[in-house]
Write an enzyme that holds these catalytic residues in place. Sequence first.
Site, PDB file in Angstrom:
ATOM      1  N   GLU A 325      -5.639  -8.613   8.441  1.00 30.41           N
ATOM      2  CA  GLU A 325      -6.037  -7.200   8.388  1.00 30.41           C
ATOM      3  C   GLU A 325      -6.808  -6.840   9.644  1.00 30.41           C
ATOM      4  O   GLU A 325      -6.648  -5.765  10.218  1.00 30.41           O
ATOM      5  CB  GLU A 325      -6.919  -6.956   7.147  1.00 30.41           C
ATOM      6  CG  GLU A 325      -7.341  -5.503   6.929  1.00 30.41           C
ATOM      7  CD  GLU A 325      -8.628  -5.110   7.647  1.00 30.41           C
ATOM      8  OE1 GLU A 325      -8.889  -3.913   7.773  1.00 30.41           O
ATOM      9  OE2 GLU A 325      -9.369  -5.996   8.105  1.00 30.41           O
ATOM     10  N   GLU A 326      -7.662  -7.771  10.078  1.00 31.58           N
ATOM     11  CA  GLU A 326      -8.660  -7.444  11.102  1.00 31.58           C
ATOM     12  C   GLU A 326      -8.067  -7.010  12.436  1.00 31.58           C
ATOM     13  O   GLU A 326      -8.639  -6.196  13.136  1.00 31.58           O
ATOM     14  CB  GLU A 326      -9.604  -8.636  11.327  1.00 31.58           C
ATOM     15  CG  GLU A 326     -10.491  -8.955  10.127  1.00 31.58           C
ATOM     16  CD  GLU A 326     -11.532  -7.874   9.840  1.00 31.58           C
ATOM     17  OE1 GLU A 326     -11.549  -6.856  10.543  1.00 31.58           O
ATOM     18  OE2 GLU A 326     -12.316  -8.061   8.892  1.00 31.58           O
TER      19      GLU A 326
HETATM   20 ZN   LIG Z   1     -12.283  -6.274   5.951  1.00 27.00          ZN
END
Ligand SMILES: [Zn+2]
Length: 469
Positions: A325-326
């Site tokens: 996600e990051e």
């Molecule tokens: Zn997060």
Amino acid sequence: MHPARTLLALSLLATAPAFAGTGLDAGDIAAAEGLRERAMRGSEAWNVVESLTTEVGPRMAGTPADAKAVQWAKARMQAMGFDKVYLEPVSFPVWLRHHERAEVLAPYPQPLVVTALGGSVGTGDAPIEAEVVAFANLDALKAAPEGSLEGKIAVITNRMVRFKDGRGYSPAVGARSNGAVEAARKGAIAILIRSIGTSSDRFAHTGAMRYVADVPRIPAAALSNPDADLIEHMVARGKPVRLRLDIGAEMRASYTSHNVIGEIRGRELPGEVVTIGGHLDSWDLGTGAIDDGAGIGITFAAGALIGQLERAPRRTVRVIAYANEEQGLYGGKAYAEARAAAGEIDDHQLGAESDFGAGRIYALRAGVDPAAWPVIEQIGQVLAPLGITTERGGSPGPDVGPIVAKGAPWAQLAQDGIDYFDYHHTANDTLDKIDPRALDQQVAAYAVLAYLAAESEVDFGSLPVKKEN
Ligand SMILES: [Zn+2]
């Protein structure tokens, strides 16, 4: 209204079924209340986060710890009794941090606490030594004359403002995402930003930044907030401030990680799914306890509780541990693309993600067809004893965004994030910041939400499809 009509309306209300328009009955509500009470007596969530942060620790996308986390998640879901556990591939380029050092050379030599931003290039064979030009925010930098930063290090010192709902983040984060591109356009050879975070501790906050084609790629790092103050104080004295910056970082070719998915199979409509989840990756500095070990622990525990019921809900409950996600929502995007390719977007009844730390939930919000709003209100009634109110507005979690853009409905369980950005993306994101009782409250909320959304037969509908860019 005429008094007789008022009476008639009241009597109609009184005789209307208690759960009209929800597809739920008293037994379903009792089952949901049972889930809530079980979670509040003590859930598995903290144990899951403790295991992930202790046995895997930092798990930046594309590192060996990423692969270890995937195996950990798969084994953990199997051990927690999910009916089906499987992996789906997610590919992305790999960024590696090697080292970062910064110091003031003049007029008052001293070391600085910095961290390279995710995606940054390194400083090359020799450290960069140059004079600083400071800006109050990204717009001030953009307004600087062409070429005015030639050979200089740009510094942006905007402060992120603290709010319970984290709304100080988006106005501040542009300095991190786009600062390097804007500084390079004016001729700068590196950029330092004040951390996008609310802490006064001497930890720098990392996070993703990006380059664009045709603009030189310059090194980018964040100063801890006290170090940004220090630079401001030096600049205010009117003498040239010179820094040395030494960053070692590397971009590698594509790597394939995985979304890890566990299901509680629906008893009547197994092809229709309600999804909850968090992201499995973290930044490399801390152990990723609040971002997003908490989301993993909460949603694994909530899914497992539903799996322990005598009778599974009508629809399938799917718990997703999203990859990377990051560095750009890669897991959420891959999940949505795969569903679109399989023609399964319409099967998605409701999606929610826990990715805002470990603070208690205070609001339920949703993006659903208006005809399904009574279900959301009914869910809200079961959540009310947890201190959760039902509200309009809101937005889906980051990894749910890509499938929402394709028309899938969503729900949000909004958390108290008053201290979230004190620890976010720092070495200080560790297990001790998590209150196990707060996690239990969140497990209760996610279990109730997922269970009732999966038990109801009401179609949550599809949303107008947003144009993707
Ligand atoms: Zn997060």
